[in-house]
Write a protein that holds these residues in place. Structure first.
Motif, short mmCIF file in Angstrom:
data_model
loop_
_atom_site.label_atom_id
_atom_site.label_comp_id
_atom_site.label_asym_id
_atom_site.label_seq_id
_atom_site.Cartn_x
_atom_site.Cartn_y
_atom_site.Cartn_z
N GLU A 185 7.92 5.31 -4.31
CA GLU A 185 8.09 4.23 -3.35
C GLU A 185 7.60 4.64 -1.96
O GLU A 185 7.11 3.80 -1.19
CB GLU A 185 9.55 3.78 -3.28
N HIS A 186 7.70 5.92 -1.62
CA HIS A 186 7.24 6.39 -0.31
C HIS A 186 5.71 6.45 -0.26
O HIS A 186 5.11 6.19 0.79
CB HIS A 186 7.84 7.76 -0.01
N ASN A 208 4.72 2.89 0.20
CA ASN A 208 5.01 2.50 1.58
C ASN A 208 3.86 2.92 2.50
O ASN A 208 3.39 2.14 3.33
CB ASN A 208 6.32 3.15 2.03
N ARG A 235 10.79 -5.16 0.57
CA ARG A 235 11.42 -4.57 1.76
C ARG A 235 12.57 -3.65 1.38
O ARG A 235 12.76 -2.59 1.98
CB ARG A 235 11.91 -5.69 2.69
N LYS A 236 13.34 -4.03 0.37
CA LYS A 236 14.50 -3.24 -0.05
C LYS A 236 14.08 -1.98 -0.82
O LYS A 236 14.62 -0.90 -0.59
CB LYS A 236 15.43 -4.09 -0.90
N GLY A 252 9.88 -0.83 1.56
CA GLY A 252 10.02 -0.79 3.01
C GLY A 252 8.70 -0.97 3.74
O GLY A 252 7.62 -0.93 3.14
N PHE A 253 8.81 -1.20 5.05
CA PHE A 253 7.63 -1.36 5.91
C PHE A 253 7.68 -0.29 6.99
O PHE A 253 8.38 -0.42 7.99
CB PHE A 253 7.62 -2.74 6.57
N VAL A 254 6.92 0.79 6.81
CA VAL A 254 6.91 1.86 7.79
C VAL A 254 6.01 1.54 8.98
O VAL A 254 6.17 2.10 10.06
CB VAL A 254 6.50 3.19 7.14
N GLU A 313 7.05 -4.60 9.83
CA GLU A 313 8.50 -4.73 9.98
C GLU A 313 8.83 -5.87 10.93
O GLU A 313 9.75 -6.67 10.69
CB GLU A 313 9.10 -3.42 10.47
N ASN A 343 10.84 -9.35 9.96
CA ASN A 343 12.04 -9.82 10.67
C ASN A 343 11.82 -11.20 11.27
O ASN A 343 12.73 -12.06 11.22
CB ASN A 343 12.43 -8.82 11.77
#
Length: 235
Positions: A112-113, A116, A196-197, A200-202, A207, A211
């Protein structure tokens, strides 16, 4: 020299998969390059990429501004980092369809990283209006079919629902050959929240867009019965 296989290395490797390159100059100078747009990716370089490079290089790396093509880049020689990334399977020179997620990141539960980092550089979060409300779409367009289908399959495995497509290039008289690209696409708020869960958005710009959309969507749902939807706008 080797490095610990951790979340930071997985993130850096994903960033390299998206917009990185290993170049061997004059048969001995080993360059590592990461390039992004100067229009909206400077915060990403300053807040995310720069600290990663400092961790793995042990020193600051200067951001270079390329006014000729509205780009920013890290471009430096580092034999240790170059050799380690290459040992994981990252190609030297043109990447083409040689890219993939190394097995070690699966073994260490770090995929997942990697994704990302890849999405921070080669992904897109698009908002489209249809007909009055905005809807999100996650997508990526790349040459490497192998890598993109691998990422697409992983996103399916975490419960996302999307499609994988071939984008055939139109002939361009300026170039001798045209290069087809592949694309995945995941539509809708449910897919966005799952991504997102789980991933994620680095990249700060994604991000922020996430939002803004969630705030807009919540407000829209609360007010849809109270006033015309055409008056609801994205912030």
């Amino acid at each position: 020299m080797s490095f610990d296989v951790d979340e930071d290395l997985a993130l850096l490797y994903g960033i390299m998969l998206g917009d990185g390159c290993l170049s061997l100059v004059s048969g001995k100078k080993k360059f590592v390059t990461i390039t992004r747009s100067s229009r909206d990716d400077l915060p990403f370089f300053v807040e995310v990429v720069s600290p990663l490079l400092k961790k793995f290089r042990g020193k600051e790396t200067k951001i270079k501004f390329r006014k000729d093509c509205n780009a920013i880049e890290f471009n430096f020689t580092d034999k240790n980092l170059f050799d380690f990334l290459h040992s994981l399977g990252f190609p030297i020179g043109k990447k083409g369809d040689k890219l993939f997620i190394p097995r070690v990141f699966y073994d260490e539960n770090l995929v997942e990283h990697v994704i990302n980092g890849f999405f921070a550089t080669d992904g897109s979060l698009v908002l489209t209006r249809n007909p009055n409300k905005y809807y999100p779409r996650l997508e990526a367009h790349v040459i490497s079919k192998t890598l993109l289908f691998e990422i697409y399959s992983y996103l399916l495995s975490i419960g996302m629902n999307g499609g994988f497509y071939l984008n055939k290039s139109k002939p361009d008289p300026r170039w001798r050959t045209s290069q087809d690209k592949y694309r995945f696409q995941f539509n809708g708020k449910e897919n966005l929240i799952k991504f997102r869960k789980a991933i994620g958005f680095v990249n700060p710009k994604y991000e922020e867009k996430f939002n803004n959309f969630i705030n807009y969507s919540d407000e829209y749902d609360l007010r849809i019965k109270g006033q015309p939807s055409t008056k609801l706008k994205m912030s």
